[in-house]
Write a protein that holds these residues in place. Sequence first.
Motif, PDB file in Angstrom:
ATOM      1  N   HIS A 248       0.816  -1.217   0.000  1.00 54.93           N
ATOM      2  CA  HIS A 248       0.000   0.000   0.000  1.00 54.93           C
ATOM      3  C   HIS A 248       0.850   1.267   0.000  1.00 54.93           C
ATOM      4  CE1 HIS A 248      -2.882  -3.011   1.712  1.00 54.93           C
ATOM      5  NE2 HIS A 248      -3.630  -2.462   0.777  1.00 54.93           N
ATOM      6  N   LEU A 249       1.763   1.346  -0.956  1.00 53.72           N
ATOM      7  CA  LEU A 249       2.611   2.523  -1.099  1.00 53.72           C
ATOM      8  C   LEU A 249       1.965   3.516  -2.053  1.00 53.72           C
ATOM      9  CD1 LEU A 249       6.084   0.761  -1.418  1.00 53.72           C
ATOM     10  CD2 LEU A 249       5.101   1.862   0.613  1.00 53.72           C
ATOM     11  N   PRO A 250       1.974   4.795  -1.719  1.00 54.83           N
ATOM     12  CA  PRO A 250       1.377   5.791  -2.623  1.00 54.83           C
ATOM     13  C   PRO A 250       2.212   5.944  -3.889  1.00 54.83           C
ATOM     14  CG  PRO A 250       2.497   6.872  -0.798  1.00 54.83           C
ATOM     15  CD  PRO A 250       2.523   5.403  -0.493  1.00 54.83           C
ATOM     16  N   PRO A 251       1.598   6.364  -4.993  1.00 50.61           N
ATOM     17  CA  PRO A 251       2.348   6.600  -6.231  1.00 50.61           C
ATOM     18  C   PRO A 251       3.404   7.683  -6.009  1.00 50.61           C
ATOM     19  CG  PRO A 251      -0.033   6.685  -6.620  1.00 50.61           C
ATOM     20  CD  PRO A 251       0.167   6.684  -5.143  1.00 50.61           C
ATOM     21  N   LYS A 252       4.547   7.553  -6.678  1.00 48.98           N
ATOM     22  CA  LYS A 252       5.618   8.542  -6.533  1.00 48.98           C
ATOM     23  C   LYS A 252       5.262   9.862  -7.217  1.00 48.98           C
ATOM     24  CE  LYS A 252       9.325   5.153  -6.027  1.00 48.98           C
ATOM     25  NZ  LYS A 252      10.599   4.622  -6.578  1.00 48.98           N
ATOM     26  N   THR A 253       4.539   9.763  -8.316  1.00 41.58           N
ATOM     27  CA  THR A 253       4.104  10.972  -9.023  1.00 41.58           C
ATOM     28  C   THR A 253       2.641  10.832  -9.393  1.00 41.58           C
ATOM     29  OG1 THR A 253       4.778  10.049 -11.168  1.00 41.58           O
ATOM     30  CG2 THR A 253       6.382  11.420  -9.993  1.00 41.58           C
ATOM     31  N   LYS A 254       1.984  11.957  -9.577  1.00 44.71           N
ATOM     32  CA  LYS A 254       0.583  11.952  -9.994  1.00 44.71           C
ATOM     33  C   LYS A 254       0.490  11.488 -11.432  1.00 44.71           C
ATOM     34  CE  LYS A 254      -3.847  13.199  -9.684  1.00 44.71           C
ATOM     35  NZ  LYS A 254      -4.789  12.614  -8.715  1.00 44.71           N
ATOM     36  N   PRO A 255      -0.282  10.435 -11.726  1.00 37.42           N
ATOM     37  CA  PRO A 255      -0.438   9.978 -13.102  1.00 37.42           C
ATOM     38  C   PRO A 255      -1.016  11.073 -13.988  1.00 37.42           C
ATOM     39  CG  PRO A 255      -1.323   8.368 -11.563  1.00 37.42           C
ATOM     40  CD  PRO A 255      -1.030   9.615 -10.783  1.00 37.42           C
ATOM     41  N   ILE A 256      -0.587  11.103 -15.221  1.00 38.74           N
ATOM     42  CA  ILE A 256      -1.073  12.097 -16.177  1.00 38.74           C
ATOM     43  C   ILE A 256      -2.416  11.655 -16.741  1.00 38.74           C
ATOM     44  CG2 ILE A 256      -0.597  13.270 -18.368  1.00 38.74           C
ATOM     45  CD1 ILE A 256       2.377  12.910 -17.760  1.00 38.74           C
ATOM     46  N   ASP A 257      -3.402  12.530 -16.625  1.00 43.15           N
ATOM     47  CA  ASP A 257      -4.708  12.241 -17.204  1.00 43.15           C
ATOM     48  C   ASP A 257      -4.642  12.433 -18.720  1.00 43.15           C
ATOM     49  OD1 ASP A 257      -7.654  11.820 -17.021  1.00 43.15           O
ATOM     50  OD2 ASP A 257      -7.685  13.858 -17.826  1.00 43.15           O
ATOM     51  N   PRO A 258      -4.954  11.404 -19.533  1.00 38.76           N
ATOM     52  CA  PRO A 258      -4.851  11.499 -20.992  1.00 38.76           C
ATOM     53  C   PRO A 258      -5.646  12.675 -21.569  1.00 38.76           C
ATOM     54  CG  PRO A 258      -5.242   9.234 -20.323  1.00 38.76           C
ATOM     55  CD  PRO A 258      -5.399  10.094 -19.102  1.00 38.76           C
ATOM     56  N   GLN A 259      -6.834  12.945 -21.032  1.00 35.09           N
ATOM     57  CA  GLN A 259      -7.665  14.033 -21.548  1.00 35.09           C
ATOM     58  C   GLN A 259      -7.007  15.386 -21.287  1.00 35.09           C
ATOM     59  OE1 GLN A 259     -11.729  13.942 -20.275  1.00 35.09           O
ATOM     60  NE2 GLN A 259     -12.217  15.912 -21.155  1.00 35.09           N
ATOM     61  N   THR A 260      -6.437  15.547 -20.075  1.00 34.36           N
ATOM     62  CA  THR A 260      -5.753  16.797 -19.743  1.00 34.36           C
ATOM     63  C   THR A 260      -4.541  17.017 -20.620  1.00 34.36           C
ATOM     64  OG1 THR A 260      -6.474  16.560 -17.433  1.00 34.36           O
ATOM     65  CG2 THR A 260      -4.692  18.110 -17.861  1.00 34.36           C
ATOM     66  N   ALA A 261      -3.798  15.926 -20.859  1.00 28.58           N
ATOM     67  CA  ALA A 261      -2.617  16.018 -21.700  1.00 28.58           C
ATOM     68  C   ALA A 261      -2.973  16.412 -23.125  1.00 28.58           C
ATOM     69  CB  ALA A 261      -1.877  14.679 -21.691  1.00 28.58           C
ATOM     70  N   ALA A 262      -4.071  15.852 -23.625  1.00 28.08           N
ATOM     71  CA  ALA A 262      -4.505  16.154 -24.991  1.00 28.08           C
ATOM     72  C   ALA A 262      -4.924  17.620 -25.113  1.00 28.08           C
ATOM     73  CB  ALA A 262      -5.659  15.243 -25.389  1.00 28.08           C
ATOM     74  N   GLU A 263      -5.607  18.128 -24.077  1.00 26.99           N
ATOM     75  CA  GLU A 263      -6.045  19.513 -24.095  1.00 26.99           C
ATOM     76  C   GLU A 263      -4.861  20.474 -24.051  1.00 26.99           C
ATOM     77  OE1 GLU A 263      -8.653  19.759 -20.789  1.00 26.99           O
ATOM     78  OE2 GLU A 263     -10.347  18.788 -21.819  1.00 26.99           O
ATOM     79  N   ALA A 264      -3.792  20.061 -23.329  1.00 29.16           N
ATOM     80  CA  ALA A 264      -2.605  20.898 -23.212  1.00 29.16           C
ATOM     81  C   ALA A 264      -1.887  21.043 -24.566  1.00 29.16           C
ATOM     82  CB  ALA A 264      -1.645  20.327 -22.178  1.00 29.16           C
ATOM     83  N   GLU A 265      -1.963  19.989 -25.370  1.00 32.70           N
ATOM     84  CA  GLU A 265      -1.355  20.041 -26.696  1.00 32.70           C
ATOM     85  C   GLU A 265      -2.121  20.993 -27.608  1.00 32.70           C
ATOM     86  OE1 GLU A 265      -1.214  16.060 -28.090  1.00 32.70           O
ATOM     87  OE2 GLU A 265       0.257  15.394 -26.592  1.00 32.70           O
TER      88      GLU A 265
END
Length: 265
Positions: A248-265
Amino acid sequence: YKEIYLHKKYSVVDQHTLDLPYMRNSKHKGHFDETLVMCEEFGLIDIMKENHPYIEYYIIQFFATVYFDHDDARNLWWMTKDTLLSATLAEFGELLGYEDKGESVASGWRCHDNDRSSSKDVLGPITMERGTTGKTAHLVRPFEILHRVYRETIAPRVGNWDEVHGFMFDLLKLSYENQGKGKKLDVMDWMWNDLWSTIIDRRAPIYGPYIMKLIRRKWALKKNGEDIMKDGSPVVTHLVKELRIKAHLPPKTKPIDPQTAAEAE
């Protein structure tokens, strides 16, 4: 029966009795403790301990023939072999150690007050920092374990254990909201609704051990004490399971949301 269950080669979903002495063992102190307190509080211990073998053919026949009476008593009617059997939800619950007061009177908190399930966003309060809501590995420890308890007992499913789906969102959300309040889950109301949706969605049959216990009781009453488990049919054992210890270790980094990434492009 032939068009749905045999055609799709369905088998009954595997479920396990949970090894409570293992979970309560002092060497696991601090791992299962909070989850076990919730299980006691919500009234889940009886269903976690329940153990009953089943005959797969009779479970599949139950799902192929069952009729739901949507009256207050919530009767079930089904065929076993060539015999019509029936039971109220209260009778089913009594066999499993649970009370049902009828559709109109709750026996605890319920999850199906709305026709549609909540979204994954309701899991935010029980998701680790930097975690992805809806991903089981990112649930905080007590609720990740509780999710596995539910999947082995009242909410079994075939396949993906990595993500939360459907009314499990509501079940976990309401578990969080009711934690520490001393209120039980209305187990039989959950099971009634899960049975109904399994039929409507044509999913693989669930609750094999529990339904077989009901069939066995009703068959004996109808057939002068005859035990249907001894008719020579192949029997499936309801196995006991030790829940795995996870880090039960937390993720090291916040996963990238595909929709957010697409909007940023």
